[in-house]
Motif scaffolding. Structure first.
Motif, PDB file in Angstrom:
ATOM      1  N   THR A 170       2.889  62.703   3.528  1.00 54.88           N
ATOM      2  CA  THR A 170       3.180  62.091   4.822  1.00 54.88           C
ATOM      3  C   THR A 170       1.992  61.372   5.461  1.00 54.88           C
ATOM      4  OG1 THR A 170       2.703  64.173   5.973  1.00 54.88           O
ATOM      5  CG2 THR A 170       4.990  63.788   5.301  1.00 54.88           C
ATOM      6  N   ASN A 171       0.771  61.739   5.109  1.00 59.38           N
ATOM      7  CA  ASN A 171      -0.390  61.102   5.735  1.00 59.38           C
ATOM      8  C   ASN A 171      -0.455  59.615   5.406  1.00 59.38           C
ATOM      9  OD1 ASN A 171      -1.158  63.498   6.864  1.00 59.38           O
ATOM     10  ND2 ASN A 171      -3.067  63.707   5.714  1.00 59.38           N
ATOM     11  N   CYS A 172      -0.920  58.841   6.375  1.00 64.15           N
ATOM     12  CA  CYS A 172      -0.923  57.386   6.200  1.00 64.15           C
ATOM     13  C   CYS A 172      -1.862  56.944   5.088  1.00 64.15           C
ATOM     14  CB  CYS A 172      -1.257  56.683   7.502  1.00 64.15           C
ATOM     15  SG  CYS A 172      -2.911  57.030   8.147  1.00 64.15           S
ATOM     16  N   ASN A 176       2.236  58.236   2.552  1.00 62.32           N
ATOM     17  CA  ASN A 176       2.802  57.660   3.771  1.00 62.32           C
ATOM     18  C   ASN A 176       4.328  57.547   3.675  1.00 62.32           C
ATOM     19  OD1 ASN A 176       2.570  56.619   6.353  1.00 62.32           O
ATOM     20  ND2 ASN A 176       2.053  54.550   5.702  1.00 62.32           N
ATOM     21  N   ARG A 190       2.202  51.354   8.903  1.00 57.72           N
ATOM     22  CA  ARG A 190       1.717  52.167  10.006  1.00 57.72           C
ATOM     23  C   ARG A 190       0.245  51.835  10.244  1.00 57.72           C
ATOM     24  NH1 ARG A 190       1.953  58.684   9.821  1.00 57.72           N
ATOM     25  NH2 ARG A 190       3.248  58.088   8.074  1.00 57.72           N
ATOM     26  N   TYR A 197      -1.218  50.614   6.844  1.00 60.76           N
ATOM     27  CA  TYR A 197      -0.868  51.363   5.640  1.00 60.76           C
ATOM     28  C   TYR A 197       0.622  51.184   5.354  1.00 60.76           C
ATOM     29  CZ  TYR A 197      -5.340  53.781   6.308  1.00 60.76           C
ATOM     30  OH  TYR A 197      -6.669  54.066   6.457  1.00 60.76           O
ATOM     31  N   MET A 199       4.334  51.808   4.328  1.00 56.62           N
ATOM     32  CA  MET A 199       5.187  52.987   4.442  1.00 56.62           C
ATOM     33  C   MET A 199       6.192  53.030   3.299  1.00 56.62           C
ATOM     34  SD  MET A 199       5.843  52.621   8.536  1.00 56.62           S
ATOM     35  CE  MET A 199       6.677  54.170   8.819  1.00 56.62           C
TER      36      MET A 199
END
Length: 296
Positions: A170-172, A176, A190, A197, A199
């Motif tokens: 989930t981290n950008c 992501n 994002r 970044y 998605m």
């Protein structure tokens, strides 16, 4: 439709004894399941993890069903392998021990796309922090491949050895990947500290929990203080420019192929007979004809 299938076959742990009867029996069973899957689900692209052997024999077996498959170029030490119908062309763009990135060109798609197959380290051997480092390296190479190829049409498929909600997913600055296709379509990127970044949409969130009898891909029983038992480690990530072609209803965790069940009591993958992971598949719509019409 383009039908894409991923399976961690679980053959690696027997690889050191590949000449013994147990390995040969499981190897034949896995190959038979792959052939049946191609026939039953009309598979066009196969991505395999923990398949340490030559791919030509399984391609030959598939050809007996009327489908002409070939092994794409992926280095032998890479933990994931790629097979495609011969109507596709593939070019290896990047790789490491844990992933490959290939450019796929299809006669039924308006333009090529990047396909990454991944098999990250197991949490049994590497900490989550270590796997997060692997994830960032994968995404660094994917972003480089996109930049060089001037494309953001990308799909990432494989065994992440992490859950959809873990930080690396989930981290950008990692994958992501979100559980909401509409947000991915609307935002596409994002921004964090002045940097954009890309998605991805991760439909495998829909397989968490037991709602509507959804099947997970992996089972692990331990005495750890926190354990979900059933996990969705095998996942599909799709970038925004490809979501219009994605068929949400096509996503499956497969527990039976051609009458052969891949699970045992309690919906647990039958690792003694087949693998400790269940296969997943999904479909992408063809858009070549639509493009021709639009161009008049």
């Amino acid at each position: 439709m383009i039908n894409i299938f991923f399976w961690n076959t679980g053959l690696n742990y027997l690889n050191k004894n590949r000449d013994n009867e147990l390995f040969q029996k499981k190897y034949q069973l896995i190959n038979d399941i792959l052939v049946d899957a191609v026939g039953q689900y009309k598979i066009d692209i196969l991505i395999l993890a923990e398949y340490p052997l030559d791919l030509e024999p399984v391609c030959d077996k598939i050809s007996l069903t009327g489908k002409d498959f070939k092994a794409a170029h992926v280095p032998a030490d890479t933990r994931v392998k790629l097979l495609t119908d011969r109507k596709f062309t593939s070019e290896l763009i990047g790789d490491s021990r844990y992933f490959f990135i290939s450019r796929i060109d299809s006669p039924v798609m308006s333009s090529d796309f990047l396909l990454a197959g991944v098999h990250l380290s197991s949490q049994l051997h590497v900490s989550k922090t270590g796997i997060e480092t692997e994830a960032r390296q994968v995404m660094f190479d994917i972003r480089e491949a996109e930049r060089r190829g001037n494309t953001d049409r990308c799909m990432i498929i494989g065994d992440f050895n992490l859950s959809p909600f873990d930080n690396a997913l989930t981290n950008c600055d990692s994958f992501n990947a979100l559980p909401y296709a509409d947000i991915v379509l609307r935002k596409e990127k994002r921004r964090f500290y002045g940097k954009d970044y890309q998605m991805f949409y991760n439909p495998m969130w829909n397989f968490l929990g037991d709602y509507e009898g959804k099947q997970q891909t992996y089972f692990y029983d331990s005495s750890e203080p926190s354990n979900l038992y059933r996990y969705v480690f095998d996942q599909i990530l799709i970038s925004a420019p490809m979501l219009d072609l994605f068929v949400p209803s096509s996503v499956k965790v497969i527990s039976e192929i051609n009458g052969k069940t891949l699970i045992k009591n309690g919906n647990i993958p039958d690792k003694q007979k087949y693998s400790d992971h269940l296969p997943i598949m999904f479909s992408m719509r063809e858009d070549y004809d639509e493009q021709l019409v639009e161009n008049g």
